[in-house]
Scaffold this active site. Structure first.
Site, PDB file in Angstrom:
ATOM      1  N   HIS A 192      -4.727  -7.286   3.581  1.00 32.32           N
ATOM      2  CA  HIS A 192      -5.226  -6.249   2.677  1.00 32.32           C
ATOM      3  C   HIS A 192      -6.623  -5.776   3.076  1.00 32.32           C
ATOM      4  O   HIS A 192      -7.394  -6.507   3.679  1.00 32.32           O
ATOM      5  CB  HIS A 192      -5.267  -6.777   1.239  1.00 32.32           C
ATOM      6  N   GLU A 216       8.293  -8.547  -5.968  1.00 30.00           N
ATOM      7  CA  GLU A 216       7.369  -7.778  -5.124  1.00 30.00           C
ATOM      8  C   GLU A 216       7.946  -7.577  -3.728  1.00 30.00           C
ATOM      9  O   GLU A 216       8.447  -8.522  -3.114  1.00 30.00           O
ATOM     10  CB  GLU A 216       6.023  -8.524  -5.042  1.00 30.00           C
ATOM     11  N   GLU A 263      -5.578  -5.640  -5.177  1.00 25.72           N
ATOM     12  CA  GLU A 263      -5.711  -6.967  -4.564  1.00 25.72           C
ATOM     13  C   GLU A 263      -6.552  -6.784  -3.303  1.00 25.72           C
ATOM     14  O   GLU A 263      -6.254  -7.322  -2.250  1.00 25.72           O
ATOM     15  CB  GLU A 263      -4.344  -7.545  -4.206  1.00 25.72           C
ATOM     16  N   TYR A 303       1.963 -18.931  -5.119  1.00 24.92           N
ATOM     17  CA  TYR A 303       2.565 -18.807  -3.794  1.00 24.92           C
ATOM     18  C   TYR A 303       3.380 -20.029  -3.369  1.00 24.92           C
ATOM     19  O   TYR A 303       4.074 -19.991  -2.360  1.00 24.92           O
ATOM     20  CB  TYR A 303       1.482 -18.528  -2.750  1.00 24.92           C
ATOM     21  N   ASP A 358       3.977  -3.061  -3.379  1.00 32.28           N
ATOM     22  CA  ASP A 358       2.646  -3.299  -2.823  1.00 32.28           C
ATOM     23  C   ASP A 358       2.495  -2.357  -1.631  1.00 32.28           C
ATOM     24  O   ASP A 358       3.284  -2.409  -0.680  1.00 32.28           O
ATOM     25  CB  ASP A 358       2.549  -4.774  -2.399  1.00 32.28           C
ATOM     26  N   HIS A 397       2.067  -3.949   1.774  1.00 31.84           N
ATOM     27  CA  HIS A 397       3.328  -4.538   2.241  1.00 31.84           C
ATOM     28  C   HIS A 397       4.316  -3.453   2.680  1.00 31.84           C
ATOM     29  O   HIS A 397       5.044  -3.625   3.659  1.00 31.84           O
ATOM     30  CB  HIS A 397       3.957  -5.409   1.151  1.00 31.84           C
ATOM     31  N   HIS A 455       0.698 -12.794 -11.645  1.00 30.75           N
ATOM     32  CA  HIS A 455       1.307 -13.050 -10.343  1.00 30.75           C
ATOM     33  C   HIS A 455       1.684 -14.530 -10.271  1.00 30.75           C
ATOM     34  O   HIS A 455       0.835 -15.390 -10.473  1.00 30.75           O
ATOM     35  CB  HIS A 455       0.292 -12.706  -9.240  1.00 30.75           C
ATOM     36  N   ASP A 472       0.500  -9.003   6.726  1.00 34.22           N
ATOM     37  CA  ASP A 472       0.023  -8.782   5.369  1.00 34.22           C
ATOM     38  C   ASP A 472      -1.481  -9.037   5.337  1.00 34.22           C
ATOM     39  O   ASP A 472      -1.912 -10.152   5.117  1.00 34.22           O
ATOM     40  CB  ASP A 472       0.793  -9.771   4.464  1.00 34.22           C
ATOM     41  N   HIS A 491       0.951  -2.744  -6.541  1.00 36.57           N
ATOM     42  CA  HIS A 491      -0.266  -3.353  -6.005  1.00 36.57           C
ATOM     43  C   HIS A 491      -0.853  -2.327  -5.053  1.00 36.57           C
ATOM     44  O   HIS A 491      -0.217  -1.974  -4.056  1.00 36.57           O
ATOM     45  CB  HIS A 491       0.052  -4.655  -5.261  1.00 36.57           C
ATOM     46  N   ARG A 534      -2.681 -23.044  -6.291  1.00 40.32           N
ATOM     47  CA  ARG A 534      -2.550 -23.915  -5.124  1.00 40.32           C
ATOM     48  C   ARG A 534      -1.914 -25.267  -5.435  1.00 40.32           C
ATOM     49  O   ARG A 534      -1.671 -26.053  -4.543  1.00 40.32           O
ATOM     50  CB  ARG A 534      -3.927 -24.159  -4.493  1.00 40.32           C
ATOM     51  N   HIS A 587       7.172 -13.155  -5.399  1.00 38.64           N
ATOM     52  CA  HIS A 587       7.720 -12.813  -4.089  1.00 38.64           C
ATOM     53  C   HIS A 587       9.131 -13.391  -4.010  1.00 38.64           C
ATOM     54  O   HIS A 587       9.361 -14.500  -4.507  1.00 38.64           O
ATOM     55  CB  HIS A 587       6.857 -13.404  -2.977  1.00 38.64           C
TER      56      HIS A 587
END
Ligand SMILES: [Zn+2]
Ligand SMILES: [Zn+2]
Length: 275
Positions: free
Chosen positions: A228, A144, A258, A72, A178, A181, A69, A226, A213, A37, A109
């Site tokens: 999960h 991904e 995930e 983000y 994924d 996704h 990973h 998206d 994933h 983050r 991504h």
């Protein structure tokens, strides 16, 4: 061998990640290389690096079972020059952490182009992959696939192919698929996972699948969302995952959960490993 495991926490110390995965019966795992983050974090201490590598060995994990990973905040397709530069610095930092931990592949991504043309976003994203790979010998990047809301790139095999074609360092770029996704972007992995994987392999070849994933989905086919869900509790369903892990092409690559309920991870791992 099947490398199945969850995306584990790096809380307290990153060196605990392999231990957390091992305790769940995992044969592989994913992790962030820093708090995802924030834009900057202190480097991983020499002590943590040594202890991460020791725990990897003691828990029986090799680099090929682990897929970090990237955070983000990184947007490789950003049209904003400052944000693109900031993204590049952060990606380089996380790539260096990956190598320091003794790992060799990082999942990212492809980014969102925000404004203008998608083709310009693809060019910027490919340029970032080349920059990072140019500065990081020995690293591979796994791009991904995405569910593709708004201007998010990477929601079709065609677009993943365009990204790869736009990059120079093609030998060290591959993909992570994924399942949630895929489903969100309109590939019906619930009904026919085999033909979707077949079409990926016929386009890119087996060696371009760097990881998967494995996530069930809360949201419908082609919803471009998206969300999960735990394996077997969503709209994809358990059977599709059992079919996927039986494929020879998914041997020896990280298959990462995930999924949303970590109390189920142990059972999910067991179910997939005994398929
Ligand atoms: Zn991701
Ligand atoms: Zn994912």
């Amino acid at each position: 061998m099947l490398f199945v495991g969850p995306h584990v926490s790096i809380a307290k110390d990153i060196s605990l990640a392999p231990v957390r995965a091992h305790e769940l019966g995992a044969t592989g795992f994913a992790l962030f290389t820093k708090n995802q983050r924030v834009w900057s974090a202190p480097p991983i201490s020499e002590e943590s690096i040594i202890s991460f590598r020791k725990n990897m060995e003691e828990c029986g994990f090799t680099a090929k079972a682990v897929l970090p990973h990237a955070g983000y905040l990184i947007n490789p397709a950003s049209p904003d020059k400052d944000l693109w530069e900031k993204s590049l610095s952060l990606f380089l930092d996380e790539a260096a952490r990956t190598l320091a931990l003794g790992l060799d592949t990082i999942n990212i991504h492809p980014g969102a182009y925000k404004e203008g043309l998608g083709t310009d976003g693809i060019r910027r994203s490919a340029m970032m992959m080349d920059e990072v790979l140019g500065q990081m010998p020995g690293l591979r990047i796994a791009i991904e696939n995405t569910a593709g809301a708004g201007t998010i790139l990477g929601s079709s095999f065609e677009e993943l192919d365009e990204l790869l074609s736009a990059a120079n360092e093609k030998d060290r770029i591959g993909f992570t698929l994924d399942t949630a996704h895929l489903f969100g972007s309109g590939y019906d992995v619930a009904s026919d996972p085999d033909s979707i994987l077949d079409s990926f392999f016929s386009r890119f070849g087996k060696d371009k699948l760097y990881g998967m994933h494995l996530n069930d989905s809360k949201v419908p086919l082609a919803s471009h969302k998206d969300r999960h869900e735990s394996i077997g509790k969503g709209l994809i369903g358990k059977e599709a995952f059992l079919a996927i892990v039986k494929r020879q092409e998914v041997q020896d690559i990280p298959l990462v959960l995930e999924t949303i309920d970590e109390t189920l991870w142990k059972d999910e791992i067991k179910m997939l490993l005994s398929a």
